[in-house]
Design an enzyme around this catalytic site. Structure first.
Site, PDB file in Angstrom:
ATOM      1  N   ASP A   1       0.795  -1.233   0.000  1.00 20.28           N
ATOM      2  CA  ASP A   1       0.000   0.000   0.000  1.00 20.28           C
ATOM      3  C   ASP A   1       0.818   1.269   0.000  1.00 20.28           C
ATOM      4  OD1 ASP A   1      -2.988  -0.718   0.257  1.00 20.28           O
ATOM      5  OD2 ASP A   1      -2.034  -2.044   1.681  1.00 20.28           O
TER       6      ASP A   1
ATOM      7  N   TYR B   1      -9.772  -0.827   3.583  1.00 24.50           N
ATOM      8  CA  TYR B   1      -9.193  -0.849   4.924  1.00 24.50           C
ATOM      9  C   TYR B   1      -8.877   0.541   5.456  1.00 24.50           C
ATOM     10  CZ  TYR B   1      -8.401  -5.635   6.393  1.00 24.50           C
ATOM     11  OH  TYR B   1      -8.574  -6.894   6.859  1.00 24.50           O
TER      12      TYR B   1
HETATM   13 CO    CO Z   1      -7.373  -7.743   7.690  1.00 22.41          CO
END
Ligand code: CO
Ligand code: CO
Lengths: 680, 680
Positions: free
Chosen positions: A303, A387
């Site tokens: 990321d 997320y």
């Molecule tokens: Co996770």
């Protein structure tokens, strides 16, 4: 010096005017390119150290912009701009490398997929009529690496979802096919379609927006407020972006890539400023998913290198993300077109009470000392599509640094049929929703200068004596000790976690002995949430995210070796592996008593469960950097106690005791119990 | 029912009147004995379960006192008193067993050693004249087990210290010899004297009392107050000792032995009360020291069995040990002579803000939900001579139970000569002070009833697929899964920690499948601070503290199998080992789908350093009991958010968004940055 305006500190992120200046000179020279990166090119360490040592006399390090652009046609250029001019001092075309993917690039994909005839057809097959294409969403991810396409063309893969209503939770209606997007052509160039199709789920939604919660019975009403206030202000000071608090001092930077970056971390020990870390950050991460079925192997987001913890930073808000007395810092980044984008409140800074700092009670007479602790928190939150990561750098009064990451947000999900077997690679977390096994692995990068120059890393294990029970050396069999093994070369330094020996790593300064313990002064890495990389040796993830192969790597410091999966991460093949393996080479380089960089990969393996859906309760993971044999004594003995009584005072009926208990604390039910502090 | 007075709950600790009643009937029958224990004999589980299921109709379990006394001459008796009479229903003489050592017994030793001619002589040899014997102190410890004396005679060993001033820190002037005390004769019967003598250190003191700190330059004055208040009261309710908070309910007991004991822990899931644990506690601990030189092998305190986490509990105080809105519970114990001793505020109960509970931000439009979390803390502190342990049972809104132990207080210290080599078994933490390596190992005892009767424990490991890279099943090499191994017998259940697989243990109810994931409902033990027992197999500690040989043991539930090192711990030889090994036997007993008890030993290894002296900054260790596949969805979605906006609201200019941000939060420096919540 020459200017009346205050110059940015050499560690400061580029300010908006600097970003604009760099963009302007690049545009003038190279036309209408897309700006992926315009960021601080960090000062060369040698120059910077000279300046930090003598800011009044040493040359001030230049402000340089590090620029990455994509030209029309897809050519990628790295450049450097000396902001004093501004002048372009370096410009180079890259070959087969793809720069970081910006939020703007990500946001574009959804508009393209909705109009693509192939995608429309797949949606129709899934049960979504063409007129509902505005209800089709996608989370575009980097493609990772797909051997069919290589890395000459800039690609994204689109994870597809359906939202029956614009306010619906997107991740509860995943679709089963995966379009591949060409960022240069702005077209869908392929669609990965599974052999077994999974039609759109008809399950009623489990939305989490207030109207939905209210329709399901509403919010609980049994939480009374907890108020946290600092009426006399906070205990930290900021000068520019340099913070001082409780003997700590450091500079708070912020990069598009790593988010929070801390520089020149020092601790004043009885007035003597002792260096600890030249630079500290989370430098990379990888989230490999464990479902081997094509094309799920492509799900392994790096990321930070692929999207950027800075670029994805949330704008934080008072009383929500942070509570109490908060100071915020903004972040400034380029837009693709060459403007400036500001994330207000990208960093929040606050203090927290941290419970009992130390206590001792004499069992003879109940004479007692009890002192409360405090921590300083430097925090950011970033959203990586589904997320959320809450990153908090916590500083304790006793010299401990404790980065903490809380994982929240929403699971990446995939479609499943009602009776489908997930084969152990995932869990049905909601009817029709398969959440695949995955790991969250972060790479902490620490460039220490523990008590000055020349550091060495040891691996330390708690082990029993070799001598058997009954032997003269270990008659009763109870002997154990701290086994220290020097990591003398970069090859030796590739070390894994060992839970059985409570393994830690010690960064020490062999040139400075603690005068009491006669051991080298050190900071110890105490990290217990250390999942090893589960993708196998030789796998795509293993090749691309080489930093995650071991819990610890150590390299010799070199300027610009900041990111362990390489400078340009999207679409790397891992052949050869970029970053750390390049720098480590044959592993023979000495890292003994020199300028070293410690790379520590830590994290957890996440086997999803229904309690993670629709939004996950935050799960924390943390580690400690602890002073050991660094101080000559407990450095917090001068923190004012809440209460202190001595044997002689107790004998005199508690006459003269120090009672500075928090006077605003109250009994919960206002009954007779309790009363004044420590009056036992 | 028959009484107008409210009867104690069957789980309640004995109230003062009950303690007095038991003592009175024992005294009448057996004369002036010393009372070591008068405590609740916990109800038989079968009876208790029947009563909990139908408190109005089922027979109320009797109140029984469990009594341990020492008669003049040293005879030790176990007894039971039915408090309804009160009537002695059992009375039995023990052979070769020594009951727990009380605070009164401990306090007596110092007076004896000061008068003992042999001790006076050893002090003189150390450099302390006879007229200074009032400056000589001792920390009396159980002797552990010394093969020269066995266990027929009740013994303590006395760790000797010198305090130049009554208010001085005792642990900075350790003496090098160790008297052995006969508790029945109240005499010193031997003195262990090392071959090489170490005279009393002449180092100036490093005292921590306020006068000393002020003399060294005083306290820091740069901490601004942090106020924590709950003006509308707390969010928990108590009925007797049964607490309810945020869907949790449980009974809070307190025993002389374990301190906090939680019974009948349940969680209301959408209104349905689901059982989790019949009983939860820290049931034992051991602190082995790693110096093999005689007599240091005797240092391995099983503090709970030998002294009692209840008996050693601190009286807590408002605004010192706890801050905010606090409720306290007192503890009542017998005195040796047969009175009642009350520890006021032995338990504190409060809520804390716990940061972000969950958050999700849509990267398309910054529509966001952010909700803050809360925890409930049930806390006690106990002082084991030099050490303090802060034990906090933390309950989270999402169903997680998180016991945390903070270690603070003072190191156990031994004398060293200025140039002495500690040989790796200890560290010089102050001139002349050797602090030996040691471990702090705690045994969590959990008797689960996860979603009802019939539980099974699995060990779970995160592992890669066996299939090689390039194989059909695992072409890209990324496959990994949660490997579950059933622990079917008590023998199989002896399992160790495995950091390499992020090992956890799952307590599941095989009779209840989660309707979404189709996996058995479970609670998972996630514990990462799991130092293995370092004393070797066959060593004294290994024999006496058998519970610490493995991270996990599982047994079938039986009444009275509460303490894993046995009922009477002082002076056990470990031959045979008491407690767990007796209950496990040949290891063939089935623990599948039955009433099981999980014993988990966790903790850390402590290699002292100067920063631990004179008082240690608190070091926390923690673990999680987490619901996995227990709920059908995230159980906290109805916690009111601080801020929630939906895509349609964002599109409408944030019209109608839910903004409940904490309005008392403030900008640290009151500048223009910030403003209203989430208005980005
Ligand atoms: Co996770
Ligand atoms: Co310790």
């Amino acid at each position: 010096m020459g200017s009346v305006e205050k110059l940015p500190h050499p560690f400061d992120p580029l300010i908006p005017g600097e970003i604009e200046a760099a963009i302007s000179v690049v545009k003038k020279a190279h036309g209408d390119v897309h700006f992926n990166v315009v960021t601080l090119h960090e000062p060369r360490k040698a120059e910077m150290k000279a300046w930090l040592a003598a800011p009044e006399s040493a040359p001030r390090p230049k402000r340089i912009a590090d620029v990455v652009v994509i030209a029309p046609g897809g050519g990628v250029y790295d450049g450097l701009v000396d902001l004093a001019g501004p002048t372009i001092t370096y410009w180079g075309l890259l070959d087969g490398e793809q720069p970081i993917i910006t939020m703007e690039e990500l946001q574009l994909v959804e508009h393209i997929v909705r109009k693509d005839p192939g995608v429309i057809e797949q949606c129709r097959l899934s049960g979504i009529p063409a007129e509902d294409m505005h209800k089709v969403y996608c989370d575009p991810w980097t493609i990772g690496y797909d051997e069919r396409f290589g890395n000459a063309v800039r690609l994204q893969q689109a994870f597809m979802y359906y939202r029956p209503d614009v306010d619906s939770c997107q991740y509860q209606y995943p679709l089963d096919f995966c379009p591949i997007y060409d960022a240069d052509k702005q077209q869908i160039i392929a669609i990965d379609i599974p052999k077994v199709r999974r039609p759109l789920s008809k399950e009623p939604p489990v939305d989490y927006h207030p109207a939905a919660v209210n329709a399901r019975g509403g919010y609980r009403d049994n939480l009374k407020p907890i108020n946290i206030t600092q009426p006399e202000g906070v205990s930290f000071q900021l000068s520019g972006r340099t913070i001082t608090w409780q003997n700590w001092s450091f500079h708070i930077g912020f990069s598009y890539r790593e988010g929070i970056v801390l520089h020149d971390v020092t601790f004043a020990d009885k007035g003597v400023v002792r260096p600890l870390f030249y630079r500290l950050s989370l430098a990379e991460m990888v989230v490999p998913y464990g479902n081997p079925e094509h094309p799920h192997q492509r799900k392994h987001a790096l990321d930070q290198g692929e999207y950027g913890a800075g670029y994805m930073a949330n704008s934080l808000s008072l009383g929500c993300d942070c509570k109490g007395s908060i100071h915020y810092l903004d972040a400034h980044f380029p837009t693709r077109a060459g403007g400036v984008r500001t994330i207000k409140n990208a960093i929040c800074i606050h203090e927290e009470d941290s419970g009992i700092l130390f206590k001792h009670n004499d069992f003879r007479d109940d004479s007692v000392i009890v002192t409360r602790g405090r921590k300083l928190v430097i925090q950011q939150v970033f959203t990586a599509a589904n997320y959320e990561y809450v990153v908090a750098w916590q500083f304790h009064q006793d010299g401990t640094i404790q980065p903490e990451i809380k994982l929240t947000g929403i699971l990446n999900t995939y479609a499943m049929d009602p009776d489908e077997d997930t084969k152990g690679w995932g869990t049905q977390v909601f009817p029709g929703v398969n959440a695949h096994n995955h790991q969250h692995l972060f790479c902490l990068r620490a460039n220490p200068n523990i008590d000055g120059e020349g550091n060495t890393v040891y691996v330390t294990d708690a082990v029993a004596s070799d001598a058997p029970v009954g032997s003269e050396e270990n008659f009763y069999g109870n002997a154990f000790y701290n086994k220290r093994t020097k990591l003398a070369t970069t090859g030796e330094a590739k070390t894994d976690y060992n839970g059985a020996t409570s393994r830690t790593w010690e960064v020490c300064n062999p040139n400075k002995l603690n005068p009491i313990s006669r051991k080298p002064v050190s900071y110890k890495l105490v990290s217990r949430e250390v999942a090893g990389l589960l993708p196998k040796e030789g796998s795509l993830v293993w090749k691309r995210a080489a930093f995650a192969r071991h819990a610890v790597h150590v390299t010799k410091y070199r300027d610009d070796q900041l990111w362990p999966a390489g400078r340009h991460v999207p679409q790397t093949s891992g052949e050869p592996s970029k970053g750390l393996p390049e720098w480590i080479g044959d592993g023979t380089e000495s890292i003994d008593n020199t300028d070293v960089v410690l790379w520590h990969t830590w994290g957890l393996t996440h086997f999803p469960a229904p309690e993670d859906f629709p939004v996950m309760p935050a799960e924390p993971m943390t580690l400690l950097l602890r002073p050991r044999n660094f101080f000559t004594g407990n450095p917090v003995m001068d923190v004012p106690p809440s209460y202190a009584s001595t044997p002689s005072q107790v004998a005199a009926g508690n006459k003269g005791v120090l009672n500075a208990a928090d006077s605003l604390s109250r009994l919960a039910f206002g009954n007779a119990t309790g009363g004044s502090c420590c009056a036992t």
